[in-house]
Design a protein around this motif. Structure first.
Motif: not given
Length: 451
Positions: A186-190, A220-222, A227-228
């Motif tokens: 999966p995309s790292d958005v998840l 992944l960092q973005d 979300d954090f």
């Protein structure tokens, strides 16, 4: 201060990426494991429904290829080389199962070996040139999103399908690929949303993040930061680094000065050197909570650290459906490579290979474009096919004039319009020593947001 914050029992609050939980697997295992792959392909089941679609039983008249030729583009060398063995094993095991069931279109699969290297070399481009000269219709890889972005145009412009078992950069979702790029990870958005939820669930309110400066690291960092922060957390410092830098003392000094409760590290093999500098400056695993990711989770990379250094470090990695048996499939991977110690992305590599083989069978042609067009037909539940869980069972459905719906060793493998998985599962693990970790939380299956 020493942080030892087991996540088992913590409430994982997914952030503002508007994720939809299809199911939640809770804690998947209390035993130690060096695995993040998924279940055995030996089991099989079928639904009572059958498809009205009629597959082409023989190659079409305009089909150029009637024997499936695949080429691997996986890391035997470079900064992701530790991921190579399970990925090669996954492909090799799939080819063994395919050929044992009669092959593709009645012929054995040709499996051309290829090393992707990393972005510091031109090896991936050379490997792709070699594969294209040999007439492969499918390239499986790369593991690194950055490497894939250096060769995707060359691959897809030649009508060859590319499917990666491990690419996770969000930038690949809408990349113009002529419909010829797929991935089983999966995309790292998840993953970013899951990590943010983990940190929030542990009561952490501020932390630093440092990532390698490439599409994987930045993407992944973005996702994590978004979300954090949306969940109310504070990022004390957000840094990227050159993976080839001679040292990371300046970056670590900046992290320490920000006084974080945790540090998220997104990298590949250079993470070993980065962690050593963090330990030296007092912001290592003994001092703050450390979060690793799929690119640096390893049972071998930290073996030379002082004993116990990694205990309590938390990492995340895409895995299979919680209902599947991880150990059973990993035992099968050992048939292909008895020396395996890491298993990450072995299952995704296996499923990628099985899917392209079934798509060629269903299309009645091993051309890259024909395979790509058939991929959603053999993978997606909403395409109306009959459920099957092994190559042999799915092939039998095709040979009987039906349409298969392959649920792989990682679970259902439905693709969205971009060739990304529609849903996926993230395994959260905690290190119990420098060389072992155990699964402590499984999040998913979860709908994967489109960036």
């Amino acid at each position: 201060m020493i942080r030892r914050s087991p996540i088992a029992g913590a409430v994982v609050v997914l952030g503002a990426a508007s994720l939809v939980l299809a199911a939640c697997g809770g804690s998947s295992s209390s035993g130690e494991s060096s695995s993040s792959a998924s279940s055995s392909s030996e089991s099989s089941s079928s639904s009572s429904s059958s498809s009205s679609a009629e597959p082409t039983p023989e190659p079409t008249s305009d089909c150029k290829n009637t024997q499936l030729k695949i080429g691997t583009l996986l890391p035997a060398t470079g900064d992701l080389a530790f991921l190579g063995p399970p990925e090669y094993a996954g492909v090799d095991l799939a080819v063994m199962d395919i050929d044992a069931a009669g092959g593709v279109l009645g012929q054995p699969v040709v499996n051309e070996y290829g090393d992707s290297g990393d972005t510091k070399t031109d090896l991936a481009s050379q490997t792709v040139d070699s594969h294209l000269s040999k007439g492969v219709q499918v390239i499986i890889g790369a593991a690194s999103s950055g490497v894939s972005l250096t060769v995707i145009d060359k691959i897809t412009s030649n009508g060859v399908l590319q499917i990666s078992p491990a690419n996770t950069a969000p930038t690949l979702t809408e990349y113009p690929d002529n419909g010829l790029y797929f991935r089983t990870a999966p995309s790292d958005v998840l993953q970013g949303a899951v990590i943010a939820g983990i940190a929030s669930g542990l009561g952490l309110t501020s932390g630093a993040t440092i990532a390698r400066e490439d599409p994987y690291g930045v993407g992944l960092q973005d996702a994590f930061v978004k979300d954090f922060e949306n969940s109310g957390g504070t990022i004390t410092v957000k840094l990227t680094y050159d993976p080839a830098a001679p040292d990371f003392s300046a970056e670590v000094s900046e992290i320490k000065a920000s006084n974080p409760e945790f540090v998220q590290v997104i990298g590949f093999e250079e993470t070993t050197k980065l962690l050593q500098e963090m330990i030296k400056q007092g912001v290592g695993p003994q001092d703050v909570q450390i979060f690793l990711v799929d690119g640096n989770i390893s049972t071998t990379a930290y073996k030379d650290f002082p004993p116990g250094t990694m205990v309590g470090v938390i990492a995340s990695v895409p895995t299979g459906d919680p209902s599947v048996d991880v150990d059973a499939f990993n035992n099968r991977l050992l048939e292909a490579d008895p020396a395996l110690t890491d298993f990450a992305y072995g299952a995704q590599s296996y499923d990628a290979t099985i899917l392209v083989a079934l798509a060629a069978d269903y299309a009645g042609c091993a051309d890259g474009t024909a395979i790509a067009a058939a991929m959603p037909m053999v993978a997606n539940a909403d395409a109306g096919g009959e459920q099957c869980m092994s190559y042999a069972d799915c092939l039998a459905i095709i040979q009987a004039g039906g349409q298969p719906n392959y649920d792989g060793v990682t679970g259902p493998l439905d693709f969205n319009e971009y060739g990304d998985p529609k849903a996926a599962t993230i395994d959260v693990v905690e290190y119990t020593s420098n060389t072992k970790f155990k699964s402590i939380e499984v999040v998913g299956p979860v709908e994967v947001p489109v960036p």
